[in-house]
Scaffold this active site. Structure first.
Site, short mmCIF file in Angstrom:
data_model
loop_
_atom_site.label_atom_id
_atom_site.label_comp_id
_atom_site.label_asym_id
_atom_site.label_seq_id
_atom_site.Cartn_x
_atom_site.Cartn_y
_atom_site.Cartn_z
N CYS A 1 0.84 -1.18 0.00
CA CYS A 1 0.00 0.00 0.00
C CYS A 1 0.88 1.24 0.00
CB CYS A 1 -0.83 -0.07 1.27
SG CYS A 1 -1.56 1.47 1.69
N THR A 11 -0.75 4.40 0.17
CA THR A 11 -1.68 5.48 0.53
C THR A 11 -1.02 6.55 1.40
OG1 THR A 11 -3.60 4.09 0.32
CG2 THR A 11 -3.83 5.97 1.77
#
Ligand code: 5GP
Length: 363
Positions: free
Chosen positions: A185, A187
């Site tokens: 990830c 993000t």
């Protein structure tokens, strides 16, 4: 603008304090949990570890193996209606250990209607979006609850107590917790948004348990000790992506590479013959990565940026040996703190905040 000064914690910021106990052997530790869900009223009685709905992890093959090992899988969203109906109808027992996963577009709702009419034995529905904070997501969960009062609804992802409770009140049974901790990830890099995972799990579990709801600690576990810490922090379930990637059951293509390993043999003619090593890998990527967008949606839309990475993970054969190693670790954690059941792990836990958790000299 506000600042919260309370220090929030990740798995890597704590250790479990050992305690005296009467437990004889880790064999005595019971890892199965019995949960009754607040809205569906259905029961779960398995080891509460879930394979994530990611390519290379949440496959039908993985579901069957995890099911046999008494665990659970959230299927990837991209199987066809025909494949999904066939999967559940061929063996209705699969509905006990497999969740159907969906997004929140109208097309997702109509696909599920078609699957459910062919496979009405489905019990678990995982409504999964990267950002569980939109009003639209809450309304969608409420509308699915209205249409399917008897299904167990998993909804996420969120990281705060208020939104956990809101989701439960709108109809979710289990709230998926985690924004940004995942192995593939990006993000937090791409947006700056996130919440240290152990604190998120502890705060959301506390909020959920007050309403008879449940939470899944989703993402960020890198080793069996992290999974134990998630359960110790109050997680009812732990969801794994990276720790289950690279296995046969994920169905990814095995890629073989050759590396000069720096060693050499001295030949009779005085030259050196370099040694080569073969290593096997499997591709693994985040479900919002460019690779996933290329594969499933014909490329990344121009207003979006990728929030996942693509990596090659070592190929690790059958998932069963990885899972046995994981369960052995958790049993041992329970033994160290004196919990004869996974259920008792939180109340037997004292977390020790620390600056480093282990020795890396030979890593
Ligand atoms: P892991 O166990 O690999 O650390 O984390 C798995 C979790 O990462 C998944 O269950 C999902 O919640 C999250 N995840 C999967 N793909 C992506 C992605 O592309 N971007 C982000 N932000 N999270 C992802």
């Amino acid at each position: 603008m506000n600042i919260e000064n309370d220090l929030k914690l990740d798995y890597s910021n704590v250790l479990l304090r050992p305690k005296r106990s009467t437990l004889g052997s880790r064999k005595e530790v019971r890892l199965e949990r019995t949960h009754t869900f607040r809205n569906s009223k259905l029961n779960f009685e398995r080891i509460p570890i879930m394979a994530a709905n990611m390519d290379g992890v949440g496959t039908m093959d993985m579901a069957d193996t995890m099911g046999r090992l008494n665990m659970f899988t959230c299927l990837i969203k991209t199987y066809s209606i025909k494949e999904l109906v066939g999967f559940f109808v061929d063996n209705p027992e699969r509905a006990e250990y497999t969740a159907y996963s969906m997004g929140i577009m109208e097309a997702d709702a109509s696909k599920f209607r078609a699957v459910f009419s062919g496979a009405p034995m489905i019990k678990y529905l995982c409504i999964d979006v990267a950002n569980g904070y939109s009003e639209r997501f809450l309304n969608y969960v409420a509308s699915v609850r209205e249409e399917y009062p008897h299904l167990t609804i998993i909804a996420g992802n969120v990281v705060t107590a208020d939104q956990t409770q809101e989701l439960l009140l709108r109809g979710a049974d289990i709230v998926k917790v985690g924004i940004g901790p995942g192995s593939v990830c990006t993000t937090r890099i791409q947006t700056g948004v996130g919440y240290p995972q152990l604190s998120a799990v502890m705060e959301c579990a506390d909020a959920a348990h007050g309403l008879d709801g449940h939470v899944i600690a989703d993402g960020g576990c890198t080793c069996p000790g992290d999974v134990a810490k998630a359960f110790a922090g109050g997680a009812d379930f732990v969801m794994l992506g990276g720790m289950l990637a690279g296995h046969d059951e994920g169905g990814g293509k095995v890629i073989t590479k050759h590396y000069a390993n720096g060693e050499a043999t001295l030949l009779d003619n005085g030259n050196y013959a370099p040694h080569y090593e073969e290593r096997k890998f499997v591709q693994f990527y985040g479900m919002s990565s460019e690779a996933a967008n290329d594969k499933h949606f014909g490329g990344l839309k121009e207003y979006r940026s990728s929030e996942g990475r693509e990596v090659l993970v070592p190929y690790r054969g059958a998932v069963e040996s990885t899972v046995r190693d994981l369960l052995g670790g958790i049993r041992s954690s329970c033994t160290y703190v004196g919990a004869n059941k996974l259920k008792h792990l939180p109340k037997c836990t004292t977390f020790i905040r620390c600056l480093d958790t282990h020795n890396r000299v030979y890593e």
